[in-house]
Design a protein around this motif. Structure first.
Motif, PDB file in Angstrom:
ATOM      1  N   SER A  31       0.824  -1.212   0.000  1.00 29.94           N
ATOM      2  CA  SER A  31       0.000   0.000   0.000  1.00 29.94           C
ATOM      3  C   SER A  31       0.858   1.262   0.000  1.00 29.94           C
ATOM      4  O   SER A  31       0.425   2.308  -0.489  1.00 29.94           O
ATOM      5  CB  SER A  31      -0.957  -0.005   1.199  1.00 29.94           C
ATOM      6  N   LYS A  35       0.816   4.278  -2.653  1.00 30.17           N
ATOM      7  CA  LYS A  35       0.571   5.592  -2.072  1.00 30.17           C
ATOM      8  C   LYS A  35      -0.817   5.703  -1.430  1.00 30.17           C
ATOM      9  O   LYS A  35      -1.468   6.746  -1.480  1.00 30.17           O
ATOM     10  CB  LYS A  35       0.754   6.695  -3.127  1.00 30.17           C
ATOM     11  N   ILE A  36      -1.266   4.609  -0.821  1.00 28.53           N
ATOM     12  CA  ILE A  36      -2.567   4.635  -0.140  1.00 28.53           C
ATOM     13  C   ILE A  36      -2.449   4.162   1.314  1.00 28.53           C
ATOM     14  O   ILE A  36      -3.455   3.937   1.990  1.00 28.53           O
ATOM     15  CB  ILE A  36      -3.605   3.756  -0.874  1.00 28.53           C
ATOM     16  N   SER A  38      -1.665   5.570   4.124  1.00 32.82           N
ATOM     17  CA  SER A  38      -2.179   6.417   5.204  1.00 32.82           C
ATOM     18  C   SER A  38      -3.682   6.646   5.106  1.00 32.82           C
ATOM     19  O   SER A  38      -4.272   7.281   5.983  1.00 32.82           O
ATOM     20  CB  SER A  38      -1.453   7.764   5.213  1.00 32.82           C
ATOM     21  N   ASP A  39      -4.312   6.139   4.061  1.00 30.22           N
ATOM     22  CA  ASP A  39      -5.755   6.315   3.877  1.00 30.22           C
ATOM     23  C   ASP A  39      -6.520   5.497   4.916  1.00 30.22           C
ATOM     24  O   ASP A  39      -6.197   4.340   5.176  1.00 30.22           O
ATOM     25  CB  ASP A  39      -6.147   5.866   2.470  1.00 30.22           C
ATOM     26  N   ASP A  40      -7.540   6.097   5.526  1.00 27.60           N
ATOM     27  CA  ASP A  40      -8.293   5.415   6.584  1.00 27.60           C
ATOM     28  C   ASP A  40      -9.001   4.171   6.075  1.00 27.60           C
ATOM     29  O   ASP A  40      -9.085   3.164   6.787  1.00 27.60           O
ATOM     30  CB  ASP A  40      -9.304   6.374   7.218  1.00 27.60           C
ATOM     31  N   THR A  42      -7.979   2.236   3.646  1.00 27.40           N
ATOM     32  CA  THR A  42      -6.950   1.209   3.433  1.00 27.40           C
ATOM     33  C   THR A  42      -6.658   0.478   4.734  1.00 27.40           C
ATOM     34  O   THR A  42      -6.541  -0.752   4.762  1.00 27.40           O
ATOM     35  CB  THR A  42      -5.649   1.841   2.899  1.00 27.40           C
ATOM     36  N   LYS A  43      -6.548   1.242   5.841  1.00 29.58           N
ATOM     37  CA  LYS A  43      -6.287   0.620   7.142  1.00 29.58           C
ATOM     38  C   LYS A  43      -7.429  -0.308   7.534  1.00 29.58           C
ATOM     39  O   LYS A  43      -7.208  -1.399   8.078  1.00 29.58           O
ATOM     40  CB  LYS A  43      -6.087   1.698   8.209  1.00 29.58           C
ATOM     41  N   GLU A  98       1.558   2.701   9.379  1.00 26.13           N
ATOM     42  CA  GLU A  98       1.999   3.538   8.258  1.00 26.13           C
ATOM     43  C   GLU A  98       3.513   3.495   8.093  1.00 26.13           C
ATOM     44  O   GLU A  98       4.075   4.285   7.349  1.00 26.13           O
ATOM     45  CB  GLU A  98       1.552   4.990   8.482  1.00 26.13           C
ATOM     46  N   TYR A 201     -13.879   2.911  12.945  1.00 21.38           N
ATOM     47  CA  TYR A 201     -13.999   3.585  11.644  1.00 21.38           C
ATOM     48  C   TYR A 201     -15.300   4.377  11.578  1.00 21.38           C
ATOM     49  O   TYR A 201     -15.312   5.556  11.209  1.00 21.38           O
ATOM     50  CB  TYR A 201     -13.949   2.543  10.540  1.00 21.38           C
ATOM     51  N   GLN A 212     -16.557   0.922  -2.037  1.00 24.04           N
ATOM     52  CA  GLN A 212     -15.767   0.407  -0.919  1.00 24.04           C
ATOM     53  C   GLN A 212     -16.364  -0.876  -0.346  1.00 24.04           C
ATOM     54  O   GLN A 212     -15.639  -1.800   0.023  1.00 24.04           O
ATOM     55  CB  GLN A 212     -15.638   1.477   0.159  1.00 24.04           C
TER      56      GLN A 212
END
Length: 270
Positions: A31, A35-36, A38-40, A42-43, A98, A201, A212
């Protein structure tokens, strides 16, 4: 995140969840390149799709999941340390998710440990004719100690399966028994982690788009199929050959990641 990202991460999860190489670490690496990291979402995704991999264990060992109440109590005892520390260290763990550099260092340290594990616990593989079940019985005390070892995997790159398998071997379990108990322990552990991550979340005010939701469904299906194949292959390989190849793999990936980060392609860090 797009559909291709979701598919790639799901394949990585299925391949690595039950290998001692850290599925979370590999998904952080992937990830980060995407470049994803840090995306919420993605976590959330990287945690939730572990459900698919977990269901592969249930499908493969379903008879074992209905053997006795004693079996469930042992899993709960082993789960207890992760529940307590997971609640206490939740924010710290999210920050580490991250950090490819943390993953790289953990991979290398864990790799050197796996190079020596087979030698350290060689006697566990020897069958005692006077007590043939000596290395295949999991007591409550053993389950709790394995649970504490599993907590090491809160550091990305450590590997939940690797930590809990080695933990079992320190308690004189043979490789196969330790690996199978690690697989069983993954079920309540990851269900709990998924429930908490999903709750956090939505509590933070985020919502899921239709795309999503589809990514989560597709990710779980792919992770299930790939993990189903990987588990059977891993148990057979581990019983015959041990951990060394995974140790070398971890060290090489960790070194490569550090070189890439500092000299080629700076990745997300804390």
């Amino acid at each position: 995140m797009n559909l291709i990202d979701a598919i790639i991460l799901a394949i990585i999860e299925g391949l690595t969840e039950y290998l001692p190489v850290s599925s979370t670490g590999h998904m952080i690496i992937a990830s980060s390149f995407m470049k994803i990291a840090s995306d919420d979402f993605t976590k959330l995704f990287t945690i939730v799709i572990q459900l698919g991999a977990i269901l592969a264990v249930v499908a493969l060992y379903w008879k074992r999941f209905f053997q006795s109440l004693d079996f469930y109590f042992k899993l709960l005892v082993a789960l207890f340390p992760a529940v307590v520390l997971g609640l206490l260290l939740s924010d710290f763990i999210d920050d580490l998710l991250e950090s490819p550099l943390t993953v790289a260092i953990s991979l290398i340290i864990g790799g050197f440990i796996l190079l020596k594990v087979d030698d350290w616990f060689k006697s566990n593989e020897v069958v005692d004719e006077t007590n043939p079940d000596a290395h295949t019985k999991v007591s409550y005390a053993t389950a709790l100690k394995i649970g504490f070892f599993q907590c090491l995997a809160m550091i990305p790159g450590t590997s939940r399966s690797g930590a809990s398998i080695v933990g079992g071997m320190t308690q004189k379990l043979n490789r196969k028994t330790a690996a199978e108990f690690s697989f069983f322990l993954a079920v309540p552990t990851m269900f709990g982690a998924t429930a908490k991550k999903t709750y956090d979340y939505f509590k933070a005010g985020f919502e899921l788009s239709s795309d999503q939701v589809n990514y989560l469904i597709i990710g779980n299906v792919i992770a299930f199929i790939v993990a189903f194949i990987a588990i059977k292959s891993f148990i057979e390989y581990l019983s015959k050959h041990g951990f060394k190849v995974f140790g070398y793999y971890r060290i090489l990936v960790g070194i490569a990641l550090i070189i890439i980060h500092y000299f080629i392609y700076p990745l997300t860090t804390i």
